[in-house]
Design a protein around this motif. Sequence first.
Motif, short mmCIF file in Angstrom:
data_model
loop_
_atom_site.label_atom_id
_atom_site.label_comp_id
_atom_site.label_asym_id
_atom_site.label_seq_id
_atom_site.Cartn_x
_atom_site.Cartn_y
_atom_site.Cartn_z
N LEU A 142 44.11 43.18 38.38
CA LEU A 142 43.43 43.37 39.66
C LEU A 142 42.97 42.02 40.21
O LEU A 142 42.50 41.17 39.45
N VAL A 143 43.11 41.84 41.51
CA VAL A 143 42.56 40.68 42.21
C VAL A 143 41.55 41.23 43.21
O VAL A 143 41.92 41.90 44.18
N LEU A 144 40.27 40.98 42.97
CA LEU A 144 39.21 41.55 43.80
C LEU A 144 38.75 40.53 44.83
O LEU A 144 38.35 39.42 44.48
N GLU A 145 38.79 40.94 46.09
CA GLU A 145 38.34 40.10 47.20
C GLU A 145 37.22 40.83 47.94
O GLU A 145 37.22 42.07 48.01
N LEU A 164 27.77 44.83 41.44
CA LEU A 164 29.03 45.43 41.89
C LEU A 164 30.19 44.90 41.06
O LEU A 164 31.07 45.67 40.63
N GLN A 165 30.23 43.61 40.83
CA GLN A 165 31.32 43.02 40.05
C GLN A 165 31.35 43.59 38.63
O GLN A 165 32.43 43.89 38.09
N VAL A 169 41.02 41.09 35.27
CA VAL A 169 40.38 41.06 36.59
C VAL A 169 40.27 39.62 37.07
O VAL A 169 39.71 38.76 36.39
N THR A 170 40.82 39.38 38.26
CA THR A 170 40.67 38.11 38.95
C THR A 170 39.71 38.32 40.11
O THR A 170 39.83 39.30 40.85
N SER A 183 31.62 38.70 35.67
CA SER A 183 32.47 39.73 35.07
C SER A 183 33.89 39.62 35.58
O SER A 183 34.35 40.40 36.41
N ALA A 184 34.64 38.65 35.08
CA ALA A 184 36.03 38.46 35.47
C ALA A 184 36.74 37.61 34.44
O ALA A 184 36.12 36.83 33.72
#
Length: 379
Positions: free
Chosen positions: A158-161, A243-244, A256-257, A278-279
């Motif tokens: 996952l790449v979270l933006e 949230l992260q 997770v990115t 958290s990544a």
Amino acid sequence: MTAKVIYAYPWDVVGDPAAPERLARLGADTVALAASYHSVRAATPFHPAHRLVEARPALYVPVRTGSWGRLVPAAPTWTAPDAFVRAADALRAAGLAVQAWTIVTHNSHLGTAHPSLAVRNAFGDRYPYALCPSHPDVVDYCRTLVREIAELGAPDGLVLEACGPLGVRHLGTHEKTAGADWTPAQLDLLSLCFCAVCAPRYPEGTRERVRAGVDTASPSVEAALGDLAPVVRELRGALGRDLQHALRLEAAGLPVTLHANPDPWAAGAFSRVSAAPSADVLVANCWDDPASGIARLRGLRALAAPGTRVGASVLALPPATLTPETLDAYRSAGADEIHVYHAGLASRSRLAAIAGTLRSLGAGTGHDACPNIARPGVP
């Protein structure tokens, strides 16, 4: 070895049989493919069926209405409802790994439909593109978003933006704010949320100090808030941090990115992070001058937990020119990964520049570096 990631939209691939091979020849290891995205008008220079796509905020895996709570994302009408799945299958067949590029709190469709859940500044102005994660319904939406993408999209990561609170900075809707000449400090102050949940959490007098700081062009957020700054900073930081952490738990063990920013007042696509976030990978925005990008990379490296990788997001679109020298500078500053934005929007000459620049990084797992990887239809 430096990992190489290129970004693309699902409609760049769906309906274009040549797209997977075109992206594979760039020499990257992985495609960060949009699984949820905000509104955009995007060029498609090579697609056999169109040259432009007008997209609204949508989820690109099937929307199972029974899985969602109060906030339900829209399904696309401009491409297949399972476009992420189709595109990911095609890219994997070309030998590429696929990560789900997931836009989290940036959603003008949901913010407009539920204005009470959107960010609201100290003057009472709402930002309908920005869902505020102080609301339980927003957090529930974000958790479900990650869970559904992980389950239905089956990505390799996952790449979270926009994984945290957003602020006043927004490129969209014929943006006409540049002439106000707001300083970075004024923009940060205008990014503090005073919605119905956020406002009561701040110390008394916070709103008045923020408004005064905007109108008097305070030199910094700290100068505007005075002795209230540490409390407000911690309250804001907790929104993104919580949230992260919650989304990491929903990732079902996937890597997770996180698009991240070490600035304690950051409120945008690259979210503020605290120590040991958290990544697995923290990616800094290196779209502007190299000195700023290097400073962000070093800031993230200082915050990262042992074993966490740090990446540089670099721009291959106007006004930037991607060069091996720039990438070498970022690698020297600690970048373990290079994230190139954006292969689907790039012209033929820009694709050639991407390929040449990635090749300069040396042997990796991209196709140019590993010619023995079998590709369908390629001898």
